[in-house]
Design a protein around this motif. Structure first.
Motif, PDB file in Angstrom:
ATOM      1  N   PHE A  39      54.230  22.475  41.089  1.00 38.17           N
ATOM      2  CA  PHE A  39      55.128  21.335  40.882  1.00 38.17           C
ATOM      3  C   PHE A  39      56.217  21.255  41.941  1.00 38.17           C
ATOM      4  CE2 PHE A  39      53.409  22.116  36.584  1.00 38.17           C
ATOM      5  CZ  PHE A  39      52.791  20.891  36.422  1.00 38.17           C
ATOM      6  N   TRP A  40      56.573  22.364  42.554  1.00 34.62           N
ATOM      7  CA  TRP A  40      57.593  22.343  43.599  1.00 34.62           C
ATOM      8  C   TRP A  40      57.031  21.876  44.931  1.00 34.62           C
ATOM      9  CZ3 TRP A  40      60.677  27.514  42.926  1.00 34.62           C
ATOM     10  CH2 TRP A  40      61.695  27.296  42.008  1.00 34.62           C
ATOM     11  N   ALA A  41      55.939  22.467  45.352  1.00 33.94           N
ATOM     12  CA  ALA A  41      55.345  22.152  46.647  1.00 33.94           C
ATOM     13  C   ALA A  41      53.939  21.617  46.400  1.00 33.94           C
ATOM     14  CB  ALA A  41      55.296  23.398  47.528  1.00 33.94           C
ATOM     15  N   THR A  42      53.810  20.303  46.421  1.00 30.43           N
ATOM     16  CA  THR A  42      52.525  19.701  46.075  1.00 30.43           C
ATOM     17  C   THR A  42      51.588  19.542  47.278  1.00 30.43           C
ATOM     18  OG1 THR A  42      53.499  17.516  46.359  1.00 30.43           O
ATOM     19  CG2 THR A  42      53.500  18.439  44.134  1.00 30.43           C
ATOM     20  N   ARG A  43      51.916  20.147  48.415  1.00 30.63           N
ATOM     21  CA  ARG A  43      51.074  20.011  49.604  1.00 30.63           C
ATOM     22  C   ARG A  43      49.737  20.724  49.438  1.00 30.63           C
ATOM     23  NH1 ARG A  43      55.869  21.915  53.244  1.00 30.63           N
ATOM     24  NH2 ARG A  43      55.583  23.523  51.741  1.00 30.63           N
ATOM     25  N   GLY A  44      49.772  22.020  49.337  1.00 27.95           N
ATOM     26  CA  GLY A  44      48.526  22.793  49.253  1.00 27.95           C
ATOM     27  C   GLY A  44      48.441  23.521  47.935  1.00 27.95           C
ATOM     28  N   TRP A  45      47.306  23.453  47.354  1.00 32.43           N
ATOM     29  CA  TRP A  45      47.134  24.084  46.037  1.00 32.43           C
ATOM     30  C   TRP A  45      46.307  25.349  46.129  1.00 32.43           C
ATOM     31  CZ3 TRP A  45      46.079  20.060  41.695  1.00 32.43           C
ATOM     32  CH2 TRP A  45      47.139  19.164  41.640  1.00 32.43           C
ATOM     33  N   ARG A  46      45.887  25.704  47.292  1.00 32.47           N
ATOM     34  CA  ARG A  46      45.005  26.846  47.470  1.00 32.47           C
ATOM     35  C   ARG A  46      45.601  28.134  46.900  1.00 32.47           C
ATOM     36  NH1 ARG A  46      43.402  27.125  53.588  1.00 32.47           N
ATOM     37  NH2 ARG A  46      45.643  27.278  53.646  1.00 32.47           N
ATOM     38  N   TYR A  47      46.767  28.491  47.350  1.00 35.20           N
ATOM     39  CA  TYR A  47      47.399  29.737  46.918  1.00 35.20           C
ATOM     40  C   TYR A  47      47.854  29.653  45.468  1.00 35.20           C
ATOM     41  CZ  TYR A  47      47.361  30.575  51.896  1.00 35.20           C
ATOM     42  OH  TYR A  47      46.958  30.734  53.192  1.00 35.20           O
ATOM     43  N   GLU A  48      48.330  28.495  45.080  1.00 32.02           N
ATOM     44  CA  GLU A  48      48.829  28.348  43.721  1.00 32.02           C
ATOM     45  C   GLU A  48      47.703  28.497  42.696  1.00 32.02           C
ATOM     46  OE1 GLU A  48      49.623  26.374  46.229  1.00 32.02           O
ATOM     47  OE2 GLU A  48      51.805  26.466  46.382  1.00 32.02           O
ATOM     48  N   ILE A  49      46.544  27.940  42.998  1.00 28.70           N
ATOM     49  CA  ILE A  49      45.410  28.080  42.074  1.00 28.70           C
ATOM     50  C   ILE A  49      44.972  29.539  42.006  1.00 28.70           C
ATOM     51  CG2 ILE A  49      42.972  27.500  41.746  1.00 28.70           C
ATOM     52  CD1 ILE A  49      43.677  24.676  42.699  1.00 28.70           C
ATOM     53  N   GLY A  50      44.971  30.226  43.133  1.00 34.13           N
ATOM     54  CA  GLY A  50      44.648  31.655  43.131  1.00 34.13           C
ATOM     55  C   GLY A  50      45.641  32.454  42.304  1.00 34.13           C
ATOM     56  N   MET A  51      46.918  32.102  42.428  1.00 37.26           N
ATOM     57  CA  MET A  51      47.946  32.783  41.633  1.00 37.26           C
ATOM     58  C   MET A  51      47.757  32.508  40.147  1.00 37.26           C
ATOM     59  SD  MET A  51      51.169  32.080  44.172  1.00 37.26           S
ATOM     60  CE  MET A  51      52.440  32.787  43.165  1.00 37.26           C
ATOM     61  N   MET A  52      47.383  31.282  39.812  1.00 34.77           N
ATOM     62  CA  MET A  52      47.161  30.954  38.396  1.00 34.77           C
ATOM     63  C   MET A  52      45.931  31.685  37.854  1.00 34.77           C
ATOM     64  SD  MET A  52      48.443  26.959  38.237  1.00 34.77           S
ATOM     65  CE  MET A  52      46.843  26.411  37.919  1.00 34.77           C
ATOM     66  N   LEU A  53      44.914  31.887  38.677  1.00 38.00           N
ATOM     67  CA  LEU A  53      43.751  32.663  38.243  1.00 38.00           C
ATOM     68  C   LEU A  53      44.131  34.121  37.990  1.00 38.00           C
ATOM     69  CD1 LEU A  53      40.917  31.201  40.477  1.00 38.00           C
ATOM     70  CD2 LEU A  53      41.230  30.911  38.027  1.00 38.00           C
ATOM     71  N   LEU A  54      44.983  34.669  38.844  1.00 40.13           N
ATOM     72  CA  LEU A  54      45.489  36.016  38.593  1.00 40.13           C
ATOM     73  C   LEU A  54      46.281  36.063  37.283  1.00 40.13           C
ATOM     74  CD1 LEU A  54      46.650  37.223  42.120  1.00 40.13           C
ATOM     75  CD2 LEU A  54      44.715  38.048  40.789  1.00 40.13           C
ATOM     76  N   GLY A  55      47.029  35.001  37.012  1.00 41.79           N
ATOM     77  CA  GLY A  55      47.761  34.920  35.748  1.00 41.79           C
ATOM     78  C   GLY A  55      46.832  34.886  34.550  1.00 41.79           C
ATOM     79  N   ALA A  56      45.698  34.203  34.690  1.00 40.89           N
ATOM     80  CA  ALA A  56      44.716  34.169  33.598  1.00 40.89           C
ATOM     81  C   ALA A  56      44.130  35.563  33.363  1.00 40.89           C
ATOM     82  CB  ALA A  56      43.609  33.172  33.922  1.00 40.89           C
ATOM     83  N   ILE A  57      43.859  36.288  34.423  1.00 39.65           N
ATOM     84  CA  ILE A  57      43.370  37.659  34.282  1.00 39.65           C
ATOM     85  C   ILE A  57      44.431  38.523  33.601  1.00 39.65           C
ATOM     86  CG2 ILE A  57      42.703  39.734  35.570  1.00 39.65           C
ATOM     87  CD1 ILE A  57      41.406  37.810  37.622  1.00 39.65           C
TER      88      ILE A  57
END
Length: 136
Positions: free
Chosen positions: A60-78
């Motif tokens: 929500f802060w930096a809407t440019r690239g979602w690559r790293y954010e999605i990876g971080m969210m997957l780590l959060g799911a784990i």
């Protein structure tokens, strides 16, 4: 799986934990949190969950690239799965070895009467005495 060679926890056709018969001192049936090292698992789960939350905030802060954010969210799911796995309660056999304790976890669908029947059959066939410390 129980045999004269020892006791094993299996998942499908894979042996997860095996305890040789000559190392077994006593066996106890328990109900509770079955994680072997709950503090370590909970700590790692919390760290990964915080990484996932930070990834969610970053989307929500930096809407440019979602690559790293999605990876971080997957780590959060784990991390969330690790926390859930640490807190869930199941029936398990706590096997006291000469220098260690092992926990062999029953399936989540295993019911108390079936587990008691299994323990009685194991005690009769293989001479392992299993003490029941669960509440009725």
């Amino acid at each position: 799986i129980v045999s004269r060679r020892g006791i094993a926890e299996v998942d499908g056709n894979k042996i997860i934990v095996f305890v040789p018969a000559n190392e077994i001192e006593r066996i106890t049936l328990k109900f509770g949190r079955s994680e072997h090292r709950p503090v370590v698992s909970m700590s790692i789960g919390m760290i990964l969950a915080l990484i996932g939350l930070w990834g969610l905030v970053e989307i929500f802060w930096a809407t440019r690239g979602w690559r790293y954010e999605i990876g971080m969210m997957l780590l959060g799911a784990i991390g969330g799965l690790l926390i859930f796995d640490t807190l869930k309660q199941r029936y398990f056999l706590e096997i006291y070895k000469k220098n260690d304790i092992r926990r062999l976890v029953f399936s989540k669908v295993a019911q108390k009467p079936a587990i008691e029947k299994f323990c009685n059959e194991v005690g009769g066939a293989y001479k392992y005495s299993i003490a029941d410390t669960t509440l009725a």
